[in-house]
Design a protein around this motif. Structure first.
Motif, PDB file in Angstrom:
ATOM      1  N   GLN A   9      46.925 -12.595   2.548  1.00 43.13           N
ATOM      2  CA  GLN A   9      47.371 -11.806   3.692  1.00 43.13           C
ATOM      3  C   GLN A   9      46.275 -11.867   4.742  1.00 43.13           C
ATOM      4  O   GLN A   9      45.151 -11.477   4.495  1.00 43.13           O
ATOM      5  CB  GLN A   9      47.617 -10.363   3.265  1.00 43.13           C
ATOM      6  CG  GLN A   9      48.688 -10.250   2.202  1.00 43.13           C
ATOM      7  CD  GLN A   9      48.779  -8.844   1.668  1.00 43.13           C
ATOM      8  OE1 GLN A   9      48.811  -7.888   2.423  1.00 43.13           O
ATOM      9  NE2 GLN A   9      48.806  -8.715   0.358  1.00 43.13           N
ATOM     10  N   LEU A  41      43.583   5.677   5.433  1.00 48.81           N
ATOM     11  CA  LEU A  41      44.466   6.196   4.385  1.00 48.81           C
ATOM     12  C   LEU A  41      45.893   5.689   4.528  1.00 48.81           C
ATOM     13  O   LEU A  41      46.713   5.916   3.653  1.00 48.81           O
ATOM     14  CB  LEU A  41      44.471   7.727   4.435  1.00 48.81           C
ATOM     15  CG  LEU A  41      43.250   8.407   3.849  1.00 48.81           C
ATOM     16  CD1 LEU A  41      43.199   9.851   4.276  1.00 48.81           C
ATOM     17  CD2 LEU A  41      43.267   8.327   2.353  1.00 48.81           C
ATOM     18  N   HIS A  42      46.209   5.033   5.643  1.00 50.57           N
ATOM     19  CA  HIS A  42      47.578   4.540   5.840  1.00 50.57           C
ATOM     20  C   HIS A  42      47.733   3.113   5.339  1.00 50.57           C
ATOM     21  O   HIS A  42      48.778   2.511   5.517  1.00 50.57           O
ATOM     22  CB  HIS A  42      47.939   4.619   7.320  1.00 50.57           C
ATOM     23  CG  HIS A  42      47.093   3.731   8.194  1.00 50.57           C
ATOM     24  ND1 HIS A  42      45.729   3.860   8.249  1.00 50.57           N
ATOM     25  CD2 HIS A  42      47.420   2.708   8.992  1.00 50.57           C
ATOM     26  CE1 HIS A  42      45.260   2.942   9.072  1.00 50.57           C
ATOM     27  NE2 HIS A  42      46.258   2.235   9.532  1.00 50.57           N
ATOM     28  N   LYS A  43      46.685   2.577   4.713  1.00 54.81           N
ATOM     29  CA  LYS A  43      46.773   1.206   4.212  1.00 54.81           C
ATOM     30  C   LYS A  43      46.808   1.213   2.690  1.00 54.81           C
ATOM     31  O   LYS A  43      46.053   1.959   2.072  1.00 54.81           O
ATOM     32  CB  LYS A  43      45.561   0.400   4.670  1.00 54.81           C
ATOM     33  CG  LYS A  43      45.435   0.266   6.159  1.00 54.81           C
ATOM     34  CD  LYS A  43      44.190  -0.498   6.508  1.00 54.81           C
ATOM     35  CE  LYS A  43      44.016  -0.574   7.998  1.00 54.81           C
ATOM     36  NZ  LYS A  43      42.816  -1.315   8.351  1.00 54.81           N
ATOM     37  N   PRO A  44      47.635   0.361   2.091  1.00 57.58           N
ATOM     38  CA  PRO A  44      47.692   0.324   0.625  1.00 57.58           C
ATOM     39  C   PRO A  44      46.421  -0.243  -0.005  1.00 57.58           C
ATOM     40  O   PRO A  44      46.291  -0.213  -1.219  1.00 57.58           O
ATOM     41  CB  PRO A  44      48.882  -0.588   0.332  1.00 57.58           C
ATOM     42  CG  PRO A  44      49.618  -0.701   1.594  1.00 57.58           C
ATOM     43  CD  PRO A  44      48.647  -0.488   2.696  1.00 57.58           C
ATOM     44  N   ILE A  45      45.498  -0.779   0.811  1.00 54.14           N
ATOM     45  CA  ILE A  45      44.259  -1.317   0.243  1.00 54.14           C
ATOM     46  C   ILE A  45      43.157  -0.272   0.260  1.00 54.14           C
ATOM     47  O   ILE A  45      42.001  -0.582  -0.009  1.00 54.14           O
ATOM     48  CB  ILE A  45      43.777  -2.545   1.024  1.00 54.14           C
ATOM     49  CG1 ILE A  45      43.619  -2.182   2.490  1.00 54.14           C
ATOM     50  CG2 ILE A  45      44.699  -3.715   0.823  1.00 54.14           C
ATOM     51  CD1 ILE A  45      42.811  -3.182   3.266  1.00 54.14           C
ATOM     52  N   TYR A  46      43.526   0.996   0.567  1.00 53.03           N
ATOM     53  CA  TYR A  46      42.495   2.008   0.751  1.00 53.03           C
ATOM     54  C   TYR A  46      41.626   2.182  -0.495  1.00 53.03           C
ATOM     55  O   TYR A  46      42.112   2.207  -1.621  1.00 53.03           O
ATOM     56  CB  TYR A  46      43.139   3.357   1.088  1.00 53.03           C
ATOM     57  CG  TYR A  46      42.159   4.489   1.107  1.00 53.03           C
ATOM     58  CD1 TYR A  46      41.315   4.663   2.194  1.00 53.03           C
ATOM     59  CD2 TYR A  46      42.036   5.352   0.035  1.00 53.03           C
ATOM     60  CE1 TYR A  46      40.386   5.683   2.208  1.00 53.03           C
ATOM     61  CE2 TYR A  46      41.108   6.366   0.045  1.00 53.03           C
ATOM     62  CZ  TYR A  46      40.294   6.527   1.128  1.00 53.03           C
ATOM     63  OH  TYR A  46      39.366   7.531   1.140  1.00 53.03           O
TER      64      TYR A  46
ATOM     65  N   ARG B  71      47.330   5.238  -2.364  1.00 56.50           N
ATOM     66  CA  ARG B  71      47.798   3.914  -1.950  1.00 56.50           C
ATOM     67  C   ARG B  71      49.319   3.852  -1.915  1.00 56.50           C
ATOM     68  O   ARG B  71      49.899   3.306  -0.976  1.00 56.50           O
ATOM     69  CB  ARG B  71      47.271   2.861  -2.922  1.00 56.50           C
ATOM     70  CG  ARG B  71      45.791   2.639  -2.754  1.00 56.50           C
ATOM     71  CD  ARG B  71      45.284   1.601  -3.694  1.00 56.50           C
ATOM     72  NE  ARG B  71      43.933   1.214  -3.328  1.00 56.50           N
ATOM     73  CZ  ARG B  71      43.212   0.363  -4.025  1.00 56.50           C
ATOM     74  NH1 ARG B  71      43.712  -0.187  -5.112  1.00 56.50           N
ATOM     75  NH2 ARG B  71      41.996   0.044  -3.637  1.00 56.50           N
ATOM     76  N   SER B  74      50.648   5.674   1.140  1.00 53.46           N
ATOM     77  CA  SER B  74      50.514   4.926   2.391  1.00 53.46           C
ATOM     78  C   SER B  74      51.533   3.800   2.454  1.00 53.46           C
ATOM     79  O   SER B  74      52.123   3.540   3.500  1.00 53.46           O
ATOM     80  CB  SER B  74      49.102   4.371   2.519  1.00 53.46           C
ATOM     81  OG  SER B  74      48.846   3.479   1.478  1.00 53.46           O
ATOM     82  N   ALA B  75      51.772   3.143   1.322  1.00 53.89           N
ATOM     83  CA  ALA B  75      52.748   2.060   1.333  1.00 53.89           C
ATOM     84  C   ALA B  75      54.150   2.602   1.567  1.00 53.89           C
ATOM     85  O   ALA B  75      54.958   1.985   2.264  1.00 53.89           O
ATOM     86  CB  ALA B  75      52.694   1.305   0.016  1.00 53.89           C
ATOM     87  N   GLU B  77      54.913   5.228   3.303  1.00 56.27           N
ATOM     88  CA  GLU B  77      55.048   5.596   4.708  1.00 56.27           C
ATOM     89  C   GLU B  77      55.419   4.396   5.561  1.00 56.27           C
ATOM     90  O   GLU B  77      56.162   4.510   6.523  1.00 56.27           O
ATOM     91  CB  GLU B  77      53.734   6.194   5.213  1.00 56.27           C
ATOM     92  CG  GLU B  77      53.699   7.694   5.090  1.00 56.27           C
ATOM     93  CD  GLU B  77      52.338   8.243   5.394  1.00 56.27           C
ATOM     94  OE1 GLU B  77      51.585   7.596   6.157  1.00 56.27           O
ATOM     95  OE2 GLU B  77      52.016   9.315   4.856  1.00 56.27           O
ATOM     96  N   GLN B  78      54.886   3.246   5.208  1.00 49.16           N
ATOM     97  CA  GLN B  78      55.214   2.038   5.967  1.00 49.16           C
ATOM     98  C   GLN B  78      56.692   1.710   5.869  1.00 49.16           C
ATOM     99  O   GLN B  78      57.264   1.114   6.769  1.00 49.16           O
ATOM    100  CB  GLN B  78      54.405   0.852   5.437  1.00 49.16           C
ATOM    101  CG  GLN B  78      52.936   0.935   5.762  1.00 49.16           C
ATOM    102  CD  GLN B  78      52.175  -0.248   5.223  1.00 49.16           C
ATOM    103  OE1 GLN B  78      52.728  -1.102   4.536  1.00 49.16           O
ATOM    104  NE2 GLN B  78      50.897  -0.298   5.533  1.00 49.16           N
ATOM    105  N   CYS B 107      49.694  -3.430  -2.792  1.00 53.41           N
ATOM    106  CA  CYS B 107      48.499  -4.073  -2.257  1.00 53.41           C
ATOM    107  C   CYS B 107      48.653  -5.589  -2.181  1.00 53.41           C
ATOM    108  O   CYS B 107      48.390  -6.195  -1.152  1.00 53.41           O
ATOM    109  CB  CYS B 107      47.333  -3.696  -3.157  1.00 53.41           C
ATOM    110  SG  CYS B 107      45.753  -4.023  -2.466  1.00 53.41           S
ATOM    111  N   PRO B 110      53.359  -7.043  -0.826  1.00 53.62           N
ATOM    112  CA  PRO B 110      54.037  -6.056   0.018  1.00 53.62           C
ATOM    113  C   PRO B 110      55.545  -6.269   0.082  1.00 53.62           C
ATOM    114  O   PRO B 110      56.306  -5.305   0.204  1.00 53.62           O
ATOM    115  CB  PRO B 110      53.408  -6.282   1.393  1.00 53.62           C
ATOM    116  CG  PRO B 110      52.183  -7.048   1.156  1.00 53.62           C
ATOM    117  CD  PRO B 110      52.363  -7.829  -0.082  1.00 53.62           C
TER     118      PRO B 110
END
Lengths: 178, 159
Positions: A9, A41-46, B71, B74-75, B77-78, B107, B110
Motif C-alpha cells: 500500500q 487513531l483513524h488509521k488501521p495501522i495505528y 484499529r 478506525s477501519a 469508521e472508514q 491493516c 483493506p
C-alpha cells in the motif's frame, strides 16, 4: 509479482493535512475528533509507538460555541509558581485575549499526558479566521466533517425569502415582541 | 509462619550459597550500581521484577485487545459502520473472526475488510436488526454482494 508487493500500500505513513472549520462547534466535543486525526487513531495501522499522526488545520476558531452559560462560568487556571500567583481567567476573557487558546487547550487536555503530547500538538494549526497562510493551505487535502450543523441566522436570510415564508398567523397590532 | 521442624532454624542454607546467589545475580545482570552488585539489594529488586513480569503477562493481553479494538474502530469508521454492528453482523453471518484477525485484515487487506463490513451490514438489514432508515451505507454497496453471497446463507436466521 512477489507476495509482499501484491499487498503493498503506497504512502501508508504519509502525513495527510486536514482542515476543520470550528464555526459554531463545541470545542470540547470537536477536540476529540481533532485528537483522533492528530494521533492517527483513524488509521488501521495505528500504534502508540509509530508516528502515523496527521496534521490538522483549524479555521474560524473565534466562532466556536460553548454550551449554556459556559462562557461566563468556565474558568481557566494558571499559576505563576510564586506565592499568590494563582489566577483564574473566565472563558470569555481568555477568548478575547487569544481566540485560539480555548480550542488549543481543549485538544491538549483531550490527549493523555505523555512525552508525545507536546510533539503531537505541534501538528495542530489554529487560525482565528478563515485566512490561512498559503504555504499551509496548499498542503490541505481533506476536510473533517463538522460535528454540528451550522445554522443560518435569520438576519442572514434574504428578506424576500423571509417575507414569502408561509406562516400561520400575523401578530396583532398591539403585540410587543420580546 | 509455622516452624514444624528444626531444619528451618538453621541459618546456613547449605553449601551452595554461591550458586543460589548467582541465580539472582544473573537475573540482575542488566541493573545499574548496587542493584546488580550487592546481593541483599539485588534480591529485593529481582523479586519485584518477577512480580511485575507475572502481572504483565495478563496486562499485555489486555493492551493488545485495546490496540486491536482501536484499529478495528478506525477501519469501521472508514466504511461507515460501527464496531458494534460489524461484530453483530459478522456473528449473525457465521463469520467467526476474532479481534486479531479482523485488525490484521483491516491493516493488510483493506479490500477484504471492506467486503466484511458490507456483508455485516447486509446481514443486519436482512435480519431486520437495523431498519434501513439510516441511508449511510458502508462503502461496499457497489460490490454487488447478491451475485456473490448465497441467498440461503444470508437469509438463514440466527436463533
Amino acid at each position: 509479482m512477489s507476495a509482499a508487493k501484491r499487498v503493498q500500500q503506497w504512502a501508508t505513513f504519509a502525513r495527510t493535512w486536514h482542515v476543520f472549520d470550528c464555526k459554531w462547534q463545541d470545542p470540547y466535543e470537536s477536540a476529540h475528533v481533532i485528537k483522533k486525526y492528530l494521533m492517527g487513531l483513524h488509521k488501521p495501522i495505528y500504534h502508540p509507538m509509530n508516528d502515523c499522526g496527521d496534521v490538522v488545520v483549524c479555521i474560524n476558531s473565534k466562532d466556536i460555541a460553548l454550551r449554556g452559560n459556559e462562557w461566563r462560568k468556565r474558568a481557566y487556571f494558571h499559576h505563576t509558581g510564586y506565592p499568590g500567583g494563582a489566577s483564574w481567567t473566565l472563558a470569555w476573557e481568555l477568548h478575547n485575549k487569544d481566540p485560539t487558546m480555548i480550542i488549543k487547550k481543549a485538544v491538549y487536555r483531550s490527549m493523555t499526558g505523555n512525552l508525545q503530547r507536546r510533539h503531537t500538538m505541534q501538528r495542530l494549526f489554529i487560525y482565528p479566521e478563515d485566512k490561512v497562510p498559503e504555504d499551509v493551505m496548499q498542503n490541505v487535502t481533506n476536510q473533517i466533517r463538522q460535528i454540528r450543523l451550522v445554522p443560518t441566522r435569520l438576519d442572514h436570510i434574504p428578506e424576500e425569502e423571509v417575507k414569502n415564508f408561509p406562516k400561520i398567523m400575523d401578530y396583532p397590532e398591539d403585540y410587543v415582541l420580546k | 509462619m509455622v516452624f514444624l521442624s528444626i531444619v528451618n532454624y538453621v541459618r546456613a542454607r547449605g553449601p551452595d550459597e554461591i550458586w543460589r546467589k548467582r541465580r539472582i545475580f544473573k537475573l540482575a545482570a542488566h541493573y545499574i550500581g548496587r542493584r546488580r552488585n550487592c546481593y541483599s539489594v539485588a534480591v529485593r529488586n529481582v523479586h519485584r521484577a518477577l512480580v511485575y513480569a507475572t502481572k504483565a503477562r495478563k496486562l499485555k493481553k489486555e493492551d493488545m485487545k485495546e490496540l486491536w479494538d482501536t484499529r478495528i474502530t478506525s477501519a469501521c469508521e472508514q466504511h461507515n459502520i460501527t464496531r458494534f454492528s460489524l461484530k453483530e453482523g459478522l456473528e449473525r453471518a457465521n463469520i467467526a473472526l476474532d479481534r486479531k484477525s479482523l485488525s490484521d485484515l483491516a491493516c493488510w487487506e483493506p479490500r477484504t475488510f471492506e467486503c466484511l463490513a458490507a456483508v455485516a451490514k447486509q446481514k443486519l438489514e436482512l435480519d431486520g436488526f437495523v431498519d434501513g432508515v439510516d441511508k449511510k451505507h458502508p462503502t461496499g454497496v457497489n460490490l454487488n454482494l447478491k451475485d456473490v453471497m448465497l441467498d440461503a446463507w444470508l437469509k438463514e436466521r440466527k436463533n
